[in-house]
Scaffold this active site. Structure first.
Site, short mmCIF file in Angstrom:
data_model
loop_
_atom_site.label_atom_id
_atom_site.label_comp_id
_atom_site.label_asym_id
_atom_site.label_seq_id
_atom_site.Cartn_x
_atom_site.Cartn_y
_atom_site.Cartn_z
N TYR A 196 0.83 -1.20 0.00
CA TYR A 196 0.00 0.00 0.00
C TYR A 196 0.87 1.25 0.00
CZ TYR A 196 -3.22 3.57 1.82
OH TYR A 196 -3.96 4.72 2.01
N LYS A 209 0.94 4.18 -2.91
CA LYS A 209 0.60 5.58 -2.64
C LYS A 209 1.79 6.50 -2.90
CE LYS A 209 -3.75 5.46 -1.57
NZ LYS A 209 -4.74 6.10 -2.48
#
Length: 236
Positions: free
Chosen positions: A142, A146
């Protein structure tokens, strides 16, 4: 700006639905892009996956069929979240999932924006404060996805040829959004009054699409809530 035309990529998700609803209240023409339709939008474009070349082309074709004078804003709130340490046996599957949900959706929506945004238009991508210039040891895939979105924002904002004059590229950095999915995975010590309500984000986006309080091109905007009070701040 009177009756802006706005594309909401991820318009059938929890945050996307809230944004579509708020924009419709403000008399905007709204096109939702997602894996399923949003009947509240003026037009729904249903894509097959999460930001492939085929998805991007199908969205561009659909938008150009129904929009004569271009798009005033494209808001990408598609994304996903998953915990995972780097040495997890599932890390590669998590990486593929986070790449599809977060990176490909950002790239595809930005590509469509480059072909459709009017001069002085707005492109908003969704990053994450927890992955902004800091390590994410328990969110490896993740965090990497991002971080790629943050880099894309900076690159697009620096472009002199990909967009028309005056376009602003802005990245939102929520600390924690109060979504049904986040609540379902909440821990016993989580304080929901420190989570940002979706209607606050929707109201913020609505203002930006109308040129009100819009951050400068290349801005990263941290959105945080403490004890029920939500604030925004520009970060480097």
């Amino acid at each position: 700006m009177s009756k802006p035309t706005v594309v909401v990529w991820g318009g059938a998700g929890a945050l996307g639905q809230e944004i579509v609803s708020e924009l419709k209240k403000e008399n905007a023409t709204v096109i939702s892009v997602d894996l399923r339709a949003n009947s509240a939008a003026d037009q729904s474009v249903v894509i097959k996956s999460d930001g492939t070349k085929e998805d991007a082309q199908s969205v561009l074709d659909a938008v150009q069929k129904v929009v004569i004078n271009g798009v005033d804003a494209l808001i990408c709130v598609a994304g996903g979240f998953e915990m995972g340490s780097f040495n997890s046996p599932d890390i590669f599957a998590q990486l593929e999932k986070m790449y599809a949900f977060n990176v490909r959706s950002s790239f595809a929506s930005s590509w469509v924006a480059s072909h459709t945004l009017n001069a002085n238009g707005l492109l908003v991508l969704t990053g994450a404060w927890g992955a902004f210039n800091k390590p994410t040891p328990f969110l490896s895939a993740y965090g990497a996805a991002k971080a790629a979105t943050h880099h894309l924002t900076t690159s697009l904002a620096a472009s002199t040829s990909d967009f028309k004059q005056g376009v602003s590229v802005v990245c939102m950095l929520p600390v924690m959004l109060d979504t049904p999915m986040n609540r379902s995975s909440a821990g016993p010590n989580d304080k929901f009054d420190d989570w940002t309500p979706l209607n606050h984000i929707a109201s913020l986006i609505s203002k930006w699409t109308k040129g009100q309080e819009r951050p400068a091109n290349g801005s990263f905007v941290k959105v945080t809530t403490q004890s029920g009070e939500t604030s925004t701040s520009l970060v480097q």
